[in-house]
Design a protein around this motif. Sequence first.
Motif, mmCIF file in Angstrom:
data_model
loop_
_atom_site.group_PDB
_atom_site.id
_atom_site.type_symbol
_atom_site.label_atom_id
_atom_site.label_comp_id
_atom_site.label_asym_id
_atom_site.label_seq_id
_atom_site.Cartn_x
_atom_site.Cartn_y
_atom_site.Cartn_z
ATOM 1 N N MET A 64 -25.461 10.238 19.878
ATOM 2 C CA MET A 64 -26.113 9.078 18.963
ATOM 3 C C MET A 64 -27.372 8.517 19.516
ATOM 4 N N ILE A 65 -27.272 8.399 20.786
ATOM 5 C CA ILE A 65 -28.444 7.510 21.213
ATOM 6 C C ILE A 65 -29.565 8.488 21.913
ATOM 7 N N PHE A 66 -29.250 9.674 21.940
ATOM 8 C CA PHE A 66 -30.264 10.965 22.402
ATOM 9 C C PHE A 66 -30.943 11.296 20.926
ATOM 10 N N LYS A 67 -30.157 11.227 19.876
ATOM 11 C CA LYS A 67 -30.908 11.308 18.766
ATOM 12 C C LYS A 67 -31.998 10.359 18.268
ATOM 13 N N LEU A 68 -31.670 9.105 18.542
ATOM 14 C CA LEU A 68 -32.421 7.968 18.319
ATOM 15 C C LEU A 68 -33.753 8.096 19.406
ATOM 16 N N LEU A 69 -33.629 8.387 20.555
ATOM 17 C CA LEU A 69 -34.636 8.682 21.674
ATOM 18 C C LEU A 69 -35.501 9.877 21.230
ATOM 19 N N ASN A 70 -35.049 10.959 20.670
ATOM 20 C CA ASN A 70 -35.753 11.935 20.344
ATOM 21 C C ASN A 70 -36.746 11.589 19.078
ATOM 22 N N LYS A 71 -36.283 10.808 18.183
ATOM 23 C CA LYS A 71 -37.021 10.431 16.983
ATOM 24 C C LYS A 71 -38.096 9.418 17.669
ATOM 25 N N LEU A 72 -37.901 8.487 18.775
ATOM 26 C CA LEU A 72 -38.966 7.804 19.335
ATOM 27 C C LEU A 72 -40.007 8.620 19.897
ATOM 28 N N GLU A 73 -39.734 9.972 20.270
ATOM 29 C CA GLU A 73 -40.700 10.840 21.069
ATOM 30 C C GLU A 73 -42.053 10.669 20.331
ATOM 31 N N LYS A 74 -42.130 10.871 18.998
ATOM 32 C CA LYS A 74 -43.211 11.027 18.164
ATOM 33 C C LYS A 74 -44.268 9.974 18.389
ATOM 34 N N PHE A 75 -43.626 8.481 18.855
ATOM 35 C CA PHE A 75 -44.670 7.380 18.965
ATOM 36 C C PHE A 75 -44.969 7.194 20.299
ATOM 37 N N LYS A 76 -44.719 8.113 21.257
ATOM 38 C CA LYS A 76 -44.961 8.190 22.636
ATOM 39 C C LYS A 76 -46.425 7.509 22.787
ATOM 40 N N ALA A 77 -47.312 8.269 22.064
ATOM 41 C CA ALA A 77 -48.850 8.214 22.287
ATOM 42 C C ALA A 77 -49.267 6.693 21.826
#
Length: 137
Positions: free
Chosen positions: A1-14
């Motif tokens: 579950m937490i890894f799904k959230l972290l993967n979704k946050l990846e697009k905001f890295k910039a």
Amino acid sequence: MIFKLLNKLEKFKAYAPLVLRLVFLYYLVTSLTSGIYKPSYAHKFAENLTGLGFSTPIFFAYLGIWSVLIGYTLITLGYKTRLATIPLIIYFAVALFSYHIPEGHGIKESFSAIVLLLLGIFFLINGPGKPSIDEGI
């Protein structure tokens, strides 16, 4: 579950550096309101520079103070960020080695200078991120 959230946050890295640029905005506002640009501050800074052997310390004190004001502004906007960090890195390195360390200041008293020096190094290496003028908004 937490890894799904972290993967979704990846697009905001910039956009992550924007948060750090807001730290510079905070210091811009607080330095303008705290009197850093008053002549008494420049003379105190010039005294520290005299101890380092600067031949014209009052000139370099004002140069440092105004480079910080301009640097904070440019970094906050994300314009010429890497270039703007160079004088800031020099300013905060001088502040640490000419004032904070000789005065025996600990981490608490030197915290702002340390953080701003490290943020300057971060932006020199990584650039401003998005949204910024450098990255085309």
